[in-house]
Design a protein around this motif. Sequence first.
Motif, mmCIF file in Angstrom:
data_model
loop_
_atom_site.group_PDB
_atom_site.id
_atom_site.type_symbol
_atom_site.label_atom_id
_atom_site.label_comp_id
_atom_site.label_asym_id
_atom_site.label_seq_id
_atom_site.Cartn_x
_atom_site.Cartn_y
_atom_site.Cartn_z
ATOM 1 N N LEU A 1 39.561 38.110 51.310
ATOM 2 C CA LEU A 1 40.549 37.210 50.721
ATOM 3 C C LEU A 1 40.294 37.050 49.228
ATOM 4 C CD1 LEU A 1 40.863 34.363 53.405
ATOM 5 C CD2 LEU A 1 42.390 36.291 53.031
ATOM 6 N N THR A 2 39.033 36.962 48.850
ATOM 7 C CA THR A 2 38.690 36.843 47.435
ATOM 8 C C THR A 2 39.222 38.027 46.648
ATOM 9 O OG1 THR A 2 36.678 35.610 47.999
ATOM 10 C CG2 THR A 2 36.774 36.599 45.814
ATOM 11 N N THR A 3 39.183 39.199 47.263
ATOM 12 C CA THR A 3 39.672 40.419 46.615
ATOM 13 C C THR A 3 41.194 40.526 46.663
ATOM 14 O OG1 THR A 3 37.632 41.589 47.209
ATOM 15 C CG2 THR A 3 39.537 42.938 46.617
ATOM 16 N N ASP A 4 41.791 40.180 47.809
ATOM 17 C CA ASP A 4 43.219 40.442 48.039
ATOM 18 C C ASP A 4 44.143 39.401 47.412
ATOM 19 O OD1 ASP A 4 42.402 42.619 49.467
ATOM 20 O OD2 ASP A 4 42.680 41.702 51.439
ATOM 21 N N ILE A 5 43.684 38.159 47.300
ATOM 22 C CA ILE A 5 44.554 37.101 46.779
ATOM 23 C C ILE A 5 44.456 37.063 45.257
ATOM 24 C CG2 ILE A 5 45.009 34.627 46.723
ATOM 25 C CD1 ILE A 5 43.959 34.486 49.598
ATOM 26 N N GLU A 6 45.574 37.326 44.615
ATOM 27 C CA GLU A 6 45.594 37.361 43.144
ATOM 28 C C GLU A 6 46.615 36.410 42.530
ATOM 29 O OE1 GLU A 6 46.393 41.441 42.256
ATOM 30 O OE2 GLU A 6 44.334 42.117 42.700
ATOM 31 N N ASN A 7 47.569 35.945 43.341
ATOM 32 C CA ASN A 7 48.697 35.228 42.748
ATOM 33 C C ASN A 7 48.853 33.786 43.220
ATOM 34 O OD1 ASN A 7 49.352 36.028 45.312
ATOM 35 N ND2 ASN A 7 51.473 36.583 44.847
ATOM 36 N N PHE A 8 47.830 33.223 43.878
ATOM 37 C CA PHE A 8 47.906 31.791 44.201
ATOM 38 C C PHE A 8 46.506 31.221 44.372
ATOM 39 C CE2 PHE A 8 48.049 33.804 48.417
ATOM 40 C CZ PHE A 8 47.218 33.002 49.204
ATOM 41 N N SER A 9 46.428 29.911 44.240
ATOM 42 C CA SER A 9 45.157 29.206 44.388
ATOM 43 C C SER A 9 44.928 28.866 45.853
ATOM 44 C CB SER A 9 45.166 27.917 43.553
ATOM 45 O OG SER A 9 45.292 28.209 42.178
ATOM 46 N N TRP A 10 43.697 29.003 46.291
ATOM 47 C CA TRP A 10 43.372 28.695 47.679
ATOM 48 C C TRP A 10 41.981 28.084 47.749
ATOM 49 C CZ3 TRP A 10 39.423 31.639 50.200
ATOM 50 C CH2 TRP A 10 38.957 32.752 49.470
ATOM 51 N N SER A 11 41.705 27.448 48.877
ATOM 52 C CA SER A 11 40.419 26.772 49.044
ATOM 53 C C SER A 11 40.019 26.799 50.507
ATOM 54 C CB SER A 11 40.506 25.325 48.543
ATOM 55 O OG SER A 11 41.486 24.604 49.271
ATOM 56 N N THR A 12 38.797 26.403 50.780
ATOM 57 C CA THR A 12 38.295 26.327 52.145
ATOM 58 C C THR A 12 37.720 24.938 52.394
ATOM 59 O OG1 THR A 12 36.094 27.112 51.502
ATOM 60 C CG2 THR A 12 37.703 28.776 52.190
ATOM 61 N N ALA A 13 37.647 24.577 53.677
ATOM 62 C CA ALA A 13 37.068 23.289 54.073
ATOM 63 C C ALA A 13 36.778 23.327 55.563
ATOM 64 C CB ALA A 13 38.043 22.144 53.764
ATOM 65 N N PRO A 14 35.878 22.460 56.039
ATOM 66 C CA PRO A 14 35.686 22.356 57.483
ATOM 67 C C PRO A 14 36.999 21.966 58.167
ATOM 68 C CG PRO A 14 33.921 21.221 56.317
ATOM 69 C CD PRO A 14 34.959 21.575 55.296
ATOM 70 N N PHE A 15 37.187 22.414 59.408
ATOM 71 C CA PHE A 15 38.384 22.019 60.151
ATOM 72 C C PHE A 15 38.380 20.511 60.318
ATOM 73 C CE2 PHE A 15 40.482 21.171 64.279
ATOM 74 C CZ PHE A 15 41.761 21.580 63.927
ATOM 75 N N PRO A 16 39.436 19.821 59.880
ATOM 76 C CA PRO A 16 39.430 18.352 59.920
ATOM 77 C C PRO A 16 39.550 17.817 61.341
ATOM 78 C CG PRO A 16 41.573 19.158 59.188
ATOM 79 C CD PRO A 16 40.676 20.354 59.282
#
Length: 438
Positions: free
Chosen positions: A299-314
């Motif tokens: 994902l770090t390599t493939d995503i170029e055109n939007f911001s994204w983040s990760t978190a524990p499942f709430p």
Amino acid sequence: MNNPRIRTVPRRRSLLLAASALALLAPLTACGGSDTAEGDGKTLRLWHYEQQDGALSKAWDAAITEFKRTHPDVKVVFERKTFEQIQQNAGMILNSDKAPDVMEYNKGNATTGLLAKQGLLTDLTPVVEERGWDKKMSESASVTARYDDKGEMGGDKWYGIPNYGEFVLTYYNDDLFKKHNVAKPTDFKSFEAALAEFKAAGITPLANAGNDHPAGHWLYLLALSRANDTWVDDYQLYMGKVDFHGPEMTFAVNKYEEWLDKGYFDKKDVGLKGNDMTEQFVSQKRPIMVGGNWWFGSLTTDIENFSWSTAPFPGSEKTLGSGGNHWVIPTKAKNKKLAEDFIDITMSDKIQKLIGEQGNVPIAAQADTITNPRAKELITAFDTYQSNNGLAFYPDWPVTGYYDTWLAATQNLMNGGKPDTVLDELAAPYDKYVASRS
């Protein structure tokens, strides 16, 4: 996530496996040349199967460099094998005089547990205590490194040392959340509220893949949101009876069905594979993906055109996950002390930090030592679960061949099957296996 399955091997495949085994048993000729001084404390023979240029391969390269620096009189004979080579032929290899001194191997009852039960792996318990490796990881992360006399994980003897962790977490498309003015979830209630808001905006919120592990991961994760430590131990370690129609699994199948009916999942995803699921997220068709940290690098390599983040499942203190595959020392290893020294280096602050900076999850490094901001986010999530005994393994682990059962059951649910029928599907092979153990 599936366990190796026992099956009859056709003759043609048997010949291929035999050829593969012979190739593994051939004289070692990788960097450093052939090992002519076996058992003299001057040669370390090391095998692993990580892909070149991957985060872990880079970490092991650095560990080898550090080992050579601290052991200038020792020759390192390294062989990069394939996962399949080691998986298919480990028993034959380790029962021969060609066994390496240290080797990466797959965790689990059917792999490390089986070899430990057969007496092919060194009991590392005294070394673990002497070098303090057990203090560098949580109880839940070490379960797959420890086995009992039956070869079942969670025992009191250490046969492997994991250096990294793996777990399932939530991936968010931050741009889509901002565009549709949806608040990032902080608990299960706000997670469902976000799903409803996206659906109202005409967007199917959740990425999924019914013809691969993600659908089953979702179902198990929902069960874990209502589970405690006792339930996980009963299910994974056979410590007590599991009621598949109890509140944990009943909540999971009912909530899954509800989300299907509300359109939070797309029923058409029943035939998709895991890579199709990640493409839904990368192409911005789905704003939320729940998946393993093994997707993080791509994902770090493939995503170029939007911001994204990760978190524990709430809304859940537990998630799917465990310590990663680990280093083992064969019983027939000729230079065990050197192997221990190498493992110790992989557990050092320097190598653990490198694993984190490269985008993987070090098992013994603190997030605040990592400078890569997105990697720090990932490691913080893992640490949250690890510090709270929140790693609950994977749903198919308890029974050999259970992966296929989970796959069929979740596909049945996505195709409109009744929740009670799905629970019966999951219970039958599990109960049969548990009964056979007594």
